[in-house]
Design a protein around this motif. Structure first.
Motif, mmCIF file in Angstrom:
data_model
loop_
_atom_site.group_PDB
_atom_site.id
_atom_site.type_symbol
_atom_site.label_atom_id
_atom_site.label_comp_id
_atom_site.label_asym_id
_atom_site.label_seq_id
_atom_site.Cartn_x
_atom_site.Cartn_y
_atom_site.Cartn_z
ATOM 1 N N MET A 359 -12.601 -5.875 -29.901
ATOM 2 C CA MET A 359 -12.335 -6.718 -28.737
ATOM 3 C C MET A 359 -13.565 -6.830 -27.840
ATOM 4 O O MET A 359 -13.879 -7.899 -27.327
ATOM 5 N N GLN A 360 -14.259 -5.711 -27.662
ATOM 6 C CA GLN A 360 -15.446 -5.703 -26.813
ATOM 7 C C GLN A 360 -16.508 -6.658 -27.342
ATOM 8 O O GLN A 360 -17.210 -7.316 -26.572
ATOM 9 N N GLY A 361 -16.626 -6.757 -28.660
ATOM 10 C CA GLY A 361 -17.643 -7.619 -29.252
ATOM 11 C C GLY A 361 -17.180 -9.032 -29.539
ATOM 12 O O GLY A 361 -17.977 -9.860 -29.974
ATOM 13 N N SER A 362 -15.901 -9.339 -29.283
ATOM 14 C CA SER A 362 -15.352 -10.632 -29.686
ATOM 15 C C SER A 362 -15.681 -11.762 -28.727
ATOM 16 O O SER A 362 -15.644 -12.936 -29.105
ATOM 17 N N THR A 363 -15.982 -11.453 -27.463
ATOM 18 C CA THR A 363 -16.245 -12.492 -26.477
ATOM 19 C C THR A 363 -17.074 -11.912 -25.342
ATOM 20 O O THR A 363 -17.410 -10.726 -25.347
ATOM 21 N N GLU A 364 -17.386 -12.739 -24.353
ATOM 22 C CA GLU A 364 -18.211 -12.282 -23.232
ATOM 23 C C GLU A 364 -17.422 -12.275 -21.933
ATOM 24 O O GLU A 364 -16.243 -12.602 -21.899
ATOM 25 N N THR A 365 -18.102 -11.926 -20.838
ATOM 26 C CA THR A 365 -17.464 -11.805 -19.528
ATOM 27 C C THR A 365 -17.488 -13.163 -18.814
ATOM 28 O O THR A 365 -18.443 -13.488 -18.124
ATOM 29 N N THR A 366 -16.414 -13.914 -18.978
ATOM 30 C CA THR A 366 -16.369 -15.286 -18.486
ATOM 31 C C THR A 366 -16.544 -15.383 -16.972
ATOM 32 O O THR A 366 -17.364 -16.162 -16.470
ATOM 33 N N ALA A 392 -11.450 -19.683 -25.017
ATOM 34 C CA ALA A 392 -12.298 -18.982 -25.990
ATOM 35 C C ALA A 392 -12.019 -17.482 -25.981
ATOM 36 O O ALA A 392 -11.961 -16.846 -27.047
ATOM 37 N N ASP A 393 -11.838 -16.914 -24.783
ATOM 38 C CA ASP A 393 -11.518 -15.487 -24.682
ATOM 39 C C ASP A 393 -10.218 -15.166 -25.416
ATOM 40 O O ASP A 393 -10.137 -14.188 -26.175
ATOM 41 N N ALA A 394 -9.192 -15.964 -25.159
ATOM 42 C CA ALA A 394 -7.888 -15.730 -25.779
ATOM 43 C C ALA A 394 -7.973 -15.817 -27.297
ATOM 44 O O ALA A 394 -7.369 -15.005 -28.018
ATOM 45 N N ALA A 395 -8.747 -16.776 -27.785
ATOM 46 C CA ALA A 395 -8.910 -16.925 -29.239
ATOM 47 C C ALA A 395 -9.618 -15.714 -29.830
ATOM 48 O O ALA A 395 -9.237 -15.210 -30.897
ATOM 49 N N GLY A 396 -10.649 -15.229 -29.144
ATOM 50 C CA GLY A 396 -11.386 -14.067 -29.631
ATOM 51 C C GLY A 396 -10.543 -12.810 -29.653
ATOM 52 O O GLY A 396 -10.577 -12.037 -30.625
ATOM 53 N N ILE A 397 -9.764 -12.586 -28.601
ATOM 54 C CA ILE A 397 -8.916 -11.389 -28.537
ATOM 55 C C ILE A 397 -7.817 -11.440 -29.587
ATOM 56 O O ILE A 397 -7.522 -10.446 -30.262
ATOM 57 N N THR A 398 -7.199 -12.611 -29.735
ATOM 58 C CA THR A 398 -6.148 -12.763 -30.748
ATOM 59 C C THR A 398 -6.713 -12.520 -32.149
ATOM 60 O O THR A 398 -6.096 -11.823 -32.970
ATOM 61 N N ALA A 399 -7.884 -13.085 -32.411
ATOM 62 C CA ALA A 399 -8.513 -12.880 -33.718
ATOM 63 C C ALA A 399 -8.858 -11.417 -33.931
ATOM 64 O O ALA A 399 -8.741 -10.897 -35.047
#
Length: 409
Positions: A359-366, A392-399
């Motif tokens: 999760m930490q690597g899936s997206t950035e701090t929007t 984009a955050d939601a997609a990254g966390i879900t993935a």
């Protein structure tokens, strides 16, 4: 924003502790909170000291990569794509180079280098902005790509896993790559839909199609493997890519008559300064989160979520990693501290620990990126930037959750 979050951790923790004492009869809750303060303070320093050598190593290698000219070549390679995604930016404008270098730094996992490059890119784009207080389409797309940018080498996550004692720190590499790719694709698609960007352009389709095909091929290959073989191949590919990049930088730089030793030393000095500089920030977030957890407040939030998920008949293990996901859009240091706390609590190679790292690597701090980048150029109206970034955050966390069950169970 961040100071309110930090203060909120302490205030909510104190209110939770009063409840535990006065209602639940737990008179030792304050002792646990104070003990957590000292434990987390020690952990912060221990982690930062351990990071000195690792950070110095990586920044030394990156300095060689810059001297070799490979980073600049990557920037020129990506330039045609930006011209088509941002039609308001003229071909050859300085913003193209700044954005490319920024996203290239993100791809290589260079957080500290990416931020100043991103601010410069935003300032270059501001020169083309007809309304200086309102974000332009190009600025919004750049921000969304930045906050969801694919990270080829999630160095920070791997460094913390190594420092926490993971025997194979790069075991989360491929899952992170898949999750962050989903985040970037979702961010690009939703922003293109809002801005009516033509994604059917030949160059755009070639770049997106090539990247997507490579990702599908990778996923297809892993789908044929057993669970044990999947982890072994993922680890092999991850470590092979990392060491290959280092060797490539060294060989190309040497062929260009670069003194690779001296260049490495100069870069390593920056790594030492960076590692020392993060101690106060890491300390602040870890003690706040430690108190929050020790007071029972975090467990209460997770228990509500766990009950809801369990009531629907789903597995609840992923809930334990959600503090990282919830903090990630708000604060990079806060999410990093949540990840460390999860790995420290459940084990660095536990399902929860690996999922938190993914999760930490899936997206950035929007929120943070939006505040810093737009604040640097005086933009007050972000338009659809925040909404697209959160998609984009939601997609990254879900993935990340989906891929964690694929790789780690």
């Amino acid at each position: 924003m961040l100071h309110r979050i930090w203060l909120g951790f302490f205030l909510i923790a104190f209110a939770s502790a009063l409840f535990q004492w006065l209602v639940a009869g737990d008179a030792e809750v304050f002792q646990r909170m104070v003990a957590s303060l000292f434990d987390m303070a020690g952990l912060a320093v221990q982690l930062a000291i351990g990071l000195i050598g690792l950070m110095a190593l990586w920044l030394g290698v990156v300095a060689i990569g810059e001297a070799s000219g490979l980073v600049d070549k990557l920037a020129r390679l990506l330039s045609p794509l930006f011209v088509r995604l941002m039609p308001d930016v003229p071909r050859g404008h300085p913003a193209i180079s700044s954005m490319t270098l920024n996203l290239s730094a993100n791809v290589l996992g260079l957080d500290n280098a990416a931020t100043p490059l991103g601010i410069k890119a935003m300032k270059d784009l501001q020169e083309l902005n007809p309304n200086p207080t309102v974000a332009s389409n190009a600025q919004i797309l750049f921000l969304v790509l930045n906050t969801s940018s694919v990270t080829l080498f999630p160095v920070t996550v791997l460094l913390y896993r190594a420092q926490m004692g993971a025997p194979d720190p790069a075991a989360v590499f491929i899952p992170i790559l898949i999750a962050t790719s989903c985040s970037t694709l979702a961010g690009l698609l939703v922003t293109a839909w809002v801005q009516r960007i033509n994604l059917r352009d030949t160059v755009v389709l070639a770049c997106l199609g090539g990247g997507f095909a490579l990702l599908l091929a990778l996923v297809g290959w892993f789908s044929t493997l057993t669970a044990s073989e999947l982890q072994r191949q993922s680890s092999l590919l991850s470590n092979l890519l990392i060491i290959s990049l280092i060797i490539l930088f060294l060989v190309v730089a040497h062929r260009r008559a670069v003194n690779v030793y001296e260049t490495f030393i100069e870069g390593a000095k920056q790594g030492f300064e960076t590692a020392i500089g993060i101690i106060p920030y890491l300390l602040a977030m870890l003690v706040a989160i430690g108190v929050f957890r020790a007071s029972g407040a975090l467990e209460l939030v997770l228990e509500v979520l766990r009950a809801g998920v369990g009531g629907l008949g789903f597995d609840t293990r992923w809930v334990e990693a959600m503090p990282t996901a919830l903090m990630k859009p708000l604060s990079g240091s806060g999410a990093r501290a949540m990840m460390i706390d999860t790995m420290n609590t459940y084990g660095v190679d536990s399902f929860q620990g690996r999922l938190a790292a993914t999760m930490q690597g899936s997206t950035e701090t929007t929120f943070y990126t939006l505040a810093v980048y737009f604040g640097a150029v005086g933009i007050r109206h972000a338009r659809h930037a925040l909404a697209c970034g959160l998609v984009a955050d939601a997609a990254g966390i879900t993935a990340a959750i989906v891929v964690a069950y694929w790789f780690y169970t």
